[in-house]
Design a protein around this motif. Structure first.
Motif, short mmCIF file in Angstrom:
data_model
loop_
_atom_site.label_atom_id
_atom_site.label_comp_id
_atom_site.label_asym_id
_atom_site.label_seq_id
_atom_site.Cartn_x
_atom_site.Cartn_y
_atom_site.Cartn_z
N GLU A 231 0.81 -1.21 0.00
CA GLU A 231 0.00 0.00 0.00
C GLU A 231 0.85 1.26 0.00
N THR A 232 1.94 1.27 0.78
CA THR A 232 2.79 2.45 0.87
C THR A 232 3.45 2.75 -0.48
N TYR A 235 0.98 4.23 -2.82
CA TYR A 235 0.73 5.62 -2.45
C TYR A 235 1.86 6.52 -2.98
N THR A 238 1.61 7.06 -6.71
CA THR A 238 0.59 8.07 -7.03
C THR A 238 1.15 9.47 -6.81
#
Length: 265
Positions: A231-232, A235, A238
């Motif tokens: 997830e990191t 992120y 993005t």
């Protein structure tokens, strides 16, 4: 031969038969004659009037047809003048060197090989100069849309050889809508070229991160490389996309010496 009746005898007889005097009878006869004459004169006037209206109606129809032909000719002349004005502004915005037209479909597209080569900014001076000056001119013009439309109208009327005072309300409104449409189309073309340049540069940087010189971006790239998939990392990717987009547009702004059109209100 029978003797002629005296006036008095005749009057008495008429009075007995019709209840009116000879004088009245003569007056009625005279009125009848005048009525016939009046009707005859009115008939002559009516015939003349209808002949006049028939002739005038045909002339009015011919005048209407002539006026329609003149209106069509004027608008065709104005439309051609709008096209010529658009070409002048296309040159002003540096679009002509990059414009490509498909010979079969007539579809317009832009090729930035002269300014973007192998995903990087070209060192060739002429394409860079067209891109730079074109971007500055577009920013200047579209920052004052009312002034721009007035200048388009002035140039268009000059190309057509028509004075503004010669335009009727319908032609003036038609021309205003045509100018608004073409000015908007040309702005889209400038934005297309600028967006295409930004996308090409961003793609090149994403594929060749070693070419990134911005220290903040290099730090972000290092964090992404060190971060395991999860997830990191997603992120951070993005965030990288947003940072790259801002960096590329800032770079194009630096090259052009003016904001991109999408930054204008």
């Amino acid at each position: 031969m029978a003797s002629r009746l005296s006036y008095r005898t005749r009057s008495k007889l008429l009075k007995l038969l019709h209840g009116e005097s000879a004088a009245n009878s003569e007056e009625h006869e005279l009125n009848a004659v005048f009525l016939q004459i009046t009707l005859a004169i009115m008939l002559i006037f009516m015939i003349t009037f209808f002949l006049f209206m028939e002739k005038t109606g045909g002339e009015i129809n011919r005048l209407d047809e002539l006026r329609e032909q003149l209106d069509l000719a004027r608008r065709e002349k104005l439309a051609n003048a709008v096209d010529r004005t658009a070409e002048r502004y296309r040159v002003r915005y540096g679009l002509t060197p990059f414009l490509r037209i498909d010979p079969d479909s007539g579809r317009k597209s832009y090729d930035l090989a002269g300014i973007i080569r192998d995903g990087a900014l070209s060192g060739e001076e002429n394409p860079r100069l067209s891109f730079r000056q074109g971007g500055q001119n577009a920013c200047l013009d579209y920052s004052a849309p009312d002034v721009l439309q007035a200048e388009w109208e002035k140039q268009t009327l000059g190309q057509a050889g028509i004075a503004a005072s010669d335009l009727g309300d319908a032609d003036r409104l038609w021309l205003k809508e045509q100018l608004k449409l073409r000015i908007g189309q040309l702005r889209n073309e400038v934005s297309e070229v600028q967006t295409l340049a930004a996308a090409t540069l961003q793609e090149h940087i994403a594929q060749h991160p070693e070419t990134v010189t911005d220290p903040e971006l290099r730090k972000l790239l290092a964090r992404i490389n060190a971060e395991p998939d999860g997830e990191t990392r997603r992120y951070l990717l993005t965030e990288l996309a947003g940072r790259l987009n801002a960096f590329v547009r800032s770079e194009l702004k630096r090259i052009s010496g003016a904001p991109m059109l999408e930054e204008l209100p």
